[in-house]
Design a protein around this motif. Structure first.
Motif, PDB file in Angstrom:
ATOM      1  N   GLU A  29       0.921  -0.986  -0.114  1.00  0.00           N
ATOM      2  CA  GLU A  29       0.062   0.041  -0.014  1.00  0.00           C
ATOM      3  C   GLU A  29       0.848   1.337  -0.111  1.00  0.00           C
ATOM      4  O   GLU A  29       1.878   1.076   0.659  1.00  0.00           O
ATOM      5  CB  GLU A  29      -0.978   0.169   1.072  1.00  0.00           C
ATOM      6  CG  GLU A  29      -1.952   1.144   1.143  1.00  0.00           C
ATOM      7  CD  GLU A  29      -2.759   1.281   2.427  1.00  0.00           C
ATOM      8  OE1 GLU A  29      -2.827   0.223   3.032  1.00  0.00           O
ATOM      9  OE2 GLU A  29      -3.735   2.206   2.455  1.00  0.00           O
ATOM     10  N   PHE A 149      -9.324 -10.181  -2.930  1.00  0.00           N
ATOM     11  CA  PHE A 149     -10.759  -9.865  -2.136  1.00  0.00           C
ATOM     12  C   PHE A 149     -10.587 -10.502  -0.700  1.00  0.00           C
ATOM     13  O   PHE A 149     -11.189 -10.164   0.159  1.00  0.00           O
ATOM     14  CB  PHE A 149     -11.992 -10.158  -2.773  1.00  0.00           C
ATOM     15  CG  PHE A 149     -12.405  -9.351  -3.768  1.00  0.00           C
ATOM     16  CD1 PHE A 149     -12.315  -7.963  -3.776  1.00  0.00           C
ATOM     17  CD2 PHE A 149     -12.733  -9.721  -5.046  1.00  0.00           C
ATOM     18  CE1 PHE A 149     -12.554  -7.020  -5.062  1.00  0.00           C
ATOM     19  CE2 PHE A 149     -13.139  -9.191  -6.276  1.00  0.00           C
ATOM     20  CZ  PHE A 149     -12.877  -7.657  -6.156  1.00  0.00           C
ATOM     21  N   ASP A 152      -8.563  -7.756   3.799  1.00  0.00           N
ATOM     22  CA  ASP A 152      -9.510  -6.866   4.111  1.00  0.00           C
ATOM     23  C   ASP A 152      -8.980  -5.395   3.986  1.00  0.00           C
ATOM     24  O   ASP A 152      -9.469  -4.236   3.682  1.00  0.00           O
ATOM     25  CB  ASP A 152      -9.663  -6.923   6.056  1.00  0.00           C
ATOM     26  CG  ASP A 152     -10.615  -7.909   6.284  1.00  0.00           C
ATOM     27  OD1 ASP A 152     -11.339  -8.255   5.097  1.00  0.00           O
ATOM     28  OD2 ASP A 152     -10.842  -8.195   7.346  1.00  0.00           O
ATOM     29  N   PHE A 154      -7.334  -4.779   1.495  1.00  0.00           N
ATOM     30  CA  PHE A 154      -7.484  -4.408   0.074  1.00  0.00           C
ATOM     31  C   PHE A 154      -8.749  -3.787  -0.303  1.00  0.00           C
ATOM     32  O   PHE A 154      -8.968  -3.090  -1.203  1.00  0.00           O
ATOM     33  CB  PHE A 154      -7.197  -5.743  -0.842  1.00  0.00           C
ATOM     34  CG  PHE A 154      -7.428  -5.495  -2.349  1.00  0.00           C
ATOM     35  CD1 PHE A 154      -6.600  -4.754  -3.192  1.00  0.00           C
ATOM     36  CD2 PHE A 154      -8.732  -5.921  -3.125  1.00  0.00           C
ATOM     37  CE1 PHE A 154      -6.695  -4.614  -4.429  1.00  0.00           C
ATOM     38  CE2 PHE A 154      -8.844  -5.495  -4.362  1.00  0.00           C
ATOM     39  CZ  PHE A 154      -7.850  -5.233  -5.067  1.00  0.00           C
ATOM     40  N   LEU A 155      -9.702  -4.037   0.619  1.00  0.00           N
ATOM     41  CA  LEU A 155     -11.079  -3.584   0.381  1.00  0.00           C
ATOM     42  C   LEU A 155     -11.300  -1.981   0.522  1.00  0.00           C
ATOM     43  O   LEU A 155     -12.007  -1.491  -0.259  1.00  0.00           O
ATOM     44  CB  LEU A 155     -11.923  -4.331   1.546  1.00  0.00           C
ATOM     45  CG  LEU A 155     -12.247  -5.895   1.344  1.00  0.00           C
ATOM     46  CD1 LEU A 155     -13.428  -6.077   2.377  1.00  0.00           C
ATOM     47  CD2 LEU A 155     -12.501  -6.053   0.032  1.00  0.00           C
ATOM     48  N   THR A 157      -9.409  -0.223  -1.424  1.00  0.00           N
ATOM     49  CA  THR A 157      -8.702   0.309  -2.630  1.00  0.00           C
ATOM     50  C   THR A 157     -10.280   0.998  -3.232  1.00  0.00           C
ATOM     51  O   THR A 157      -9.838   2.029  -4.111  1.00  0.00           O
ATOM     52  CB  THR A 157      -8.532  -0.849  -3.361  1.00  0.00           C
ATOM     53  OG1 THR A 157      -7.709  -0.300  -4.665  1.00  0.00           O
ATOM     54  CG2 THR A 157      -9.852  -1.745  -4.119  1.00  0.00           C
ATOM     55  N   THR A 158     -11.418   0.762  -2.936  1.00  0.00           N
ATOM     56  CA  THR A 158     -12.513   1.615  -3.259  1.00  0.00           C
ATOM     57  C   THR A 158     -12.839   2.702  -2.517  1.00  0.00           C
ATOM     58  O   THR A 158     -13.823   3.335  -2.742  1.00  0.00           O
ATOM     59  CB  THR A 158     -13.755   0.830  -3.614  1.00  0.00           C
ATOM     60  OG1 THR A 158     -13.818  -0.076  -2.033  1.00  0.00           O
ATOM     61  CG2 THR A 158     -13.516  -0.450  -4.756  1.00  0.00           C
TER      62      THR A 158
ATOM     63  N   THR B 186     -17.388   0.432  -4.104  1.00  0.00           N
ATOM     64  CA  THR B 186     -17.184   1.123  -2.719  1.00  0.00           C
ATOM     65  C   THR B 186     -18.132   0.877  -1.599  1.00  0.00           C
ATOM     66  O   THR B 186     -17.797   0.332  -0.562  1.00  0.00           O
ATOM     67  CB  THR B 186     -17.353   2.582  -3.041  1.00  0.00           C
ATOM     68  OG1 THR B 186     -16.239   3.071  -3.967  1.00  0.00           O
ATOM     69  CG2 THR B 186     -16.931   3.185  -1.611  1.00  0.00           C
ATOM     70  N   ASP B 189     -17.527  -2.970  -0.470  1.00  0.00           N
ATOM     71  CA  ASP B 189     -16.522  -3.082   0.470  1.00  0.00           C
ATOM     72  C   ASP B 189     -16.733  -2.494   1.927  1.00  0.00           C
ATOM     73  O   ASP B 189     -16.357  -3.042   2.895  1.00  0.00           O
ATOM     74  CB  ASP B 189     -15.234  -2.645  -0.445  1.00  0.00           C
ATOM     75  CG  ASP B 189     -14.703  -3.297  -1.517  1.00  0.00           C
ATOM     76  OD1 ASP B 189     -15.114  -4.388  -1.642  1.00  0.00           O
ATOM     77  OD2 ASP B 189     -13.917  -2.557  -2.193  1.00  0.00           O
TER      78      ASP B 189
END
Lengths: 439, 460
Positions: A29, A149, A152, A154-155, A157-158, B186, B189
């Motif tokens: 990251e 996925f 956690d 990585f989640l 990223t959005t 988004t 997640d």
């Protein structure tokens, strides 16, 4: 700037599941989009190819940093648009100029300008489909089972995370070297990501495959039914989902109906009665016939004059200017298309027949008979026979009883007589004081 | 183009996080706002009335409407053109402003596109029901058949309409959905991190497994740019084709070449009025004033001022040409438009569409949100009257004086129209609650923080 972060939070064995399962790769990251971009450049320069960056929005300038080649998508979309335009034109040509030609005011059945709007919309529609579906297909999406996925971290990223992941399958991948490369590029965290130990979950989950197969099969059922219906025979009537007014509780003519003694749906006239306005006892006015002799031994001959009165209204019949005007008006509507305005049989219809190379003429109504009595058929006909001709037709002429009421037929006869006189007139027929004006 | 900016470590991410939080809050708030619930209730009631009207219409026939042999297009086509025009602002914001690099669009494009889709849905109902037998609507799709090769007549503007409007609806939905995918990811997640299993699966299926990959973004951006490039000519063609329905007829007042640009300008005008009608209360309700800022409202007011004057110019041009052409029928039609039996509709149209936008010259007005909202309502009304005036005045006073008549709507006309307003409001309110209302990824990408980090004097 801010190149030296605190030591990255290294999660030794990822996913909090003890790191079981095959290693997918390293996930690093970075703090800012700029740092991610620089890291990507370093990774690319180190010779890695199986890596990718992940960010909440497209990072400006990351494509050259990662060495991403320009996508072929625009070319595909052009192809889609071109086929759309061509297909739209072909569709319109097939439908309106080939399979079913429309003659509208003699306009050409196939002309490009009127077909532009639909070709244009088809071009856009197919371009849009290519852009939308092409993008997802080239991106190999949807794919909801990616190993990343499982992390956690990585989640995010959005949300706010900027990540770089190197795939362990890359030929340059080395547990220690790769990690230090990512770390030197300024990673704030590095994590191992593992595939799911269950090999079932590495690929597309079975239930998704099952769903796709089942829904595809289901979607084909209507087509199968339609195909079967087109290739088979059934004596059963069509299924009327919307009955509209196809079925109405009335009897069609000449069918049976058990309600009546004679079993017929048709009901005849009641004996001894005449429908209103259908008595028509005045044979002169209604048939142009003059009856002579006693009942049972009558003989009929054509009337030569005009009726004495209008039987329904009772007023006397007068051959006057009003009658001639009415006759002219009706003549020009109903008779002139064939017989012409002057009665010489050269109306618009014979003219067009002649223009098309045909040979057909309407009767010349004003032709004078020759000395031996030949020709001049219409002039020699008694009024009653003219009346019968208008009513019931003659040779190729159809009857006009349905269009022209009885009184108007007599008015037309009066006008035709006037035409015959006028077309065969000499100067002596004109009153002396008006001769100067027509010379 | 923003230059390389210096940010403290973690600051840029904090900014992005704030955007995610503020937008997601709208959908994540455990209890919806009371006003939202009240509005939804009213919308559902209105929609119910619309359903009753549709049921009565379909089971009885279009004789239940006020349409007559003379005024055979009336409220139905008026409403169709009105709704489809409203939809156009959404495409304009999402596509035209994207191509012209107007970054302020990112705060409103999502909601405006949703508005487009819902408006087109409402619009599509009217011609469908106007056919009288909507169950035969599929005859408009060319297909092999056993009715003696019965094919559609492709040289009819009404057929062009079918293709234009359906292409437009399809494109709008795909364009909107494509923009939604990163934001749905988004939500997916966030739900996963908060342990909301069901929601996470639903959003997960809808977001197609989007994971923000740079290689994906690359193709995504290309596709987005091209879709914007396709939607732009499309939106102009759609309202031009709608205007062809009128312009290719031979009726005075319809048969004019000015119609396509005039209709497109009017569509944008009414669409922006509708965007503001919806967004002004909702941004207040959901606390989004710092994302949809007053500057955005200003920009939309200016666009309305400009397009309102274009529409005014078109009104003037029509009258000038009616006189200048020397065509007695044309001149009569325009006289009867302004001074004939429907003078009140013409008066409403001119005052709402030409006079009302003049308020937007004033900076004070552009800062007064309540006043803007009221003015926008007037513009919505005025644009409805524009279509009504065009349709009703021309038809009720056509060539044959013996056919002249007046038009009165029935309660079923009103019911259906109110029903579509209910449907539109209902869908929009639901959208606001369950879908990312602001394009988070675009807002993030358009903020200065998107250029944080990187080398000093880095290249672009």
């Amino acid at each position: 700037m801010s190149a030296k972060h605190e030591d990255p939070t290294v999660v030794p064995s990822g996913n909090g599941n003890g790191g079981e399962g095959e290693l997918y790769g390293y996930l690093a990251e970075y703090d800012t989009p700029g740092e991610l971009k620089e890291a990507a450049r370093k990774v690319k320069d180190a010779g890695y190819t199986e890596f990718d960056c992940y960010s909440p929005f497209p990072v400006h300038g990351i494509d050259p940093a990662m060495g991403i080649k320009r996508t072929i998508l625009p070319l595909l979309i052009f192809g889609g648009g071109f086929s759309g335009a061509a297909g739209g034109l072909l569709l319109q040509w097939y439908c309106n100029a080939h399979a079913w030609t429309w003659n509208i005011s003699g306009k050409p059945t196939w002309s490009i300008p009127a077909n532009i709007p639909i070709a244009y919309e088809c071009a856009i529609l197919l371009s849009v489909f290519t852009a939308f579906f092409g993008m997802w297909i080239l991106n190999k999406l949807p794919q909801v089972w990616h190993p990343l996925f499982r992390s956690d971290r990585f989640l995010r990223t959005t949300d706010d995370g900027f990540f770089l992941a190197i795939d362990a399958r890359d030929r340059r991948f080395d547990a220690a070297k790769t990690r230090s490369l990512l770390q030197d590029a300024g990673a704030i965290a590095i994590e191992d990501v593992h595939h799911d130990p269950d090999p079932e979950k590495k690929v597309m989950p079975k239930w998704i495959t099952a769903f796709i197969v089942a829904s595809t099969a289901f979607a084909l059922i209507p087509f199968a039914i339609a195909a079967k219906a087109r290739n088979s025979y059934s004596p059963e009537p069509h299924i009327h989902i919307f009955p509209d007014m196809d079925f109405q509780p009335y009897n069609k003519s000449d069918t049976t109906n058990a309600l009546f003694d004679d079993g017929r749906a048709n009901r005849g006239e009641v004996p001894g009665t005449v429908a209103r306005n259908h008595l028509q006892a005045d044979t002169t006015f209604y048939n142009g016939l003059e009856m002579t002799g006693e009942q049972g031994t009558t003989t009929a001959k054509w009337v030569t004059g005009f009726p004495a009165k209008y039987p329904e209204e009772g007023r006397p019949f007068a051959v006057d200017q009003a009658l001639l005007d009415r006759g002219r008006n009706r003549y020009e509507i109903y008779c002139s298309p064939c017989h012409g305005y002057d009665g010489r049989g050269q109306g618009m219809i014979p003219t067009r027949v002649a223009a098309g190379g045909g040979n057909w003429q309407a009767r010349n109504l004003v032709e004078a008979p020759q000395a031996n009595g030949a020709g001049g058929v219409a002039i020699q006909m008694p009024n009653g026979q003219l009346f019968n001709t208008i009513s019931n037709g003659y040779n190729t002429m159809m009857g006009y009883a349905a269009q022209i009421p009885h009184a108007d037929r007599w008015a037309i006869i009066a006008y035709v007589r006037a035409l015959q006189r006028a077309q065969n007139a000499s100067l002596d027929d004109v009153p002396a004081d008006q001769r100067g004006s027509i010379r | 183009m923003a230059t390389e900016a210096s940010f403290e470590p973690g600051k840029a991410r904090e900014h992005f996080r704030a955007i995610t939080r503020d937008v997601s809050w709208v959908a994540e708030a455990p209890k919806p706002h009371k006003l939202w619930l009240a509005a939804l209730g009213i919308a559902v009631l209105a929609f119910g009335w619309g359903l009753v009207s549709i049921f009565h219409l379909v089971t009885t026939g279009i004789g239940v409407w006020g349409n007559s042999n003379t005024v055979d297009w009336a409220w139905d086509i008026t409403n169709f053109v009105w709704w489809i025009g409203i939809g156009h602002a959404g495409t304009l914001i999402s596509a035209v402003l994207y191509l012209t690099r107007q970054h302020w669009r990112v705060s409103i494009n999502r909601a405006a596109e949703a508005m487009t889709i819902f408006a087109v849905m409402c619009a599509g109902l009217f011609p469908l029901l106007h056919t009288g037998r909507p169950w035969f609507a599929w005859w408009m799709i060319p297909h092999p058949n056993d009715m003696g090769s019965m094919w559609p007549q492709f040289r009819s503007p009404l057929m062009w309409d079918v293709f234009a409007v359906s292409t437009y609806a399809t494109t709008s939905i795909l364009f909107w959905y494509m923009g939604l995918v990163p934001d749905l990811a988004t939500f997916r997640d966030r739900c996963a991190l908060q342990g909301k299993k069901v929601r996470s699966v639903i959003y997960g299926v809808l977001s197609l497994g989007w994971r923000g990959s740079a290689r994906h973004w690359h193709r995504y951006e290309r596709a987005y740019l091209i879709l914007a490039g396709l939607a732009t000519p499309l939106v102009f063609s759609v309202h031009s084709v709608v205007s062809f329905d009128f312009a290719t007829s031979q009726l005075p007042g319809w048969h004019t070449t000015i119609f396509p640009p005039y209709f497109v300008a009017g569509a944008i005008f009414s669409g922006f009025a509708m965007v503001l009608t919806l967004m002004l209360p909702l941004r207040y309700l959901f606390n989004l004033q710092h994302i949809i800022t007053q500057a955005h409202v200003h920009a939309m007011c200016r666009i309305m001022l400009a397009t309102g004057m274009m529409v005014g110019l078109a009104y003037g041009t029509e009258f000038f040409i009616a006189w200048y052409s020397g065509n007695a029928f044309e001149l009569f039609t325009f006289r009867s438009r302004a001074f004939g039996p429907f003078w009140w509709a013409y008066f409403a149209m001119v005052s709402c569409n030409v006079l009302v936008p003049q308020f937007f010259w004033s900076n004070w007005v552009r800062n007064n949100n309540v006043l803007i909202w009221i003015l926008c309502i007037f513009i919505n009304i005025g644009m409805w009257f524009e279509r009504f005036v065009i349709i009703a005045t021309s038809l009720s006073r056509s060539f044959l004086p013996s056919a002249w008549s007046y038009y009165h709507p029935t309660k079923w006309d009103v019911g259906l129209f109110v029903g579509t307003i209910g449907l539109f409001s209902m869908l929009f309110l639901l959208f606001f609650r369950f879908v990312p209302v602001i394009a988070m990824s675009e807002v993030k990408g358009a903020s200065p923080e998107a250029h944080a980090g990187g080398k000093e004097g880095g290249h672009h």
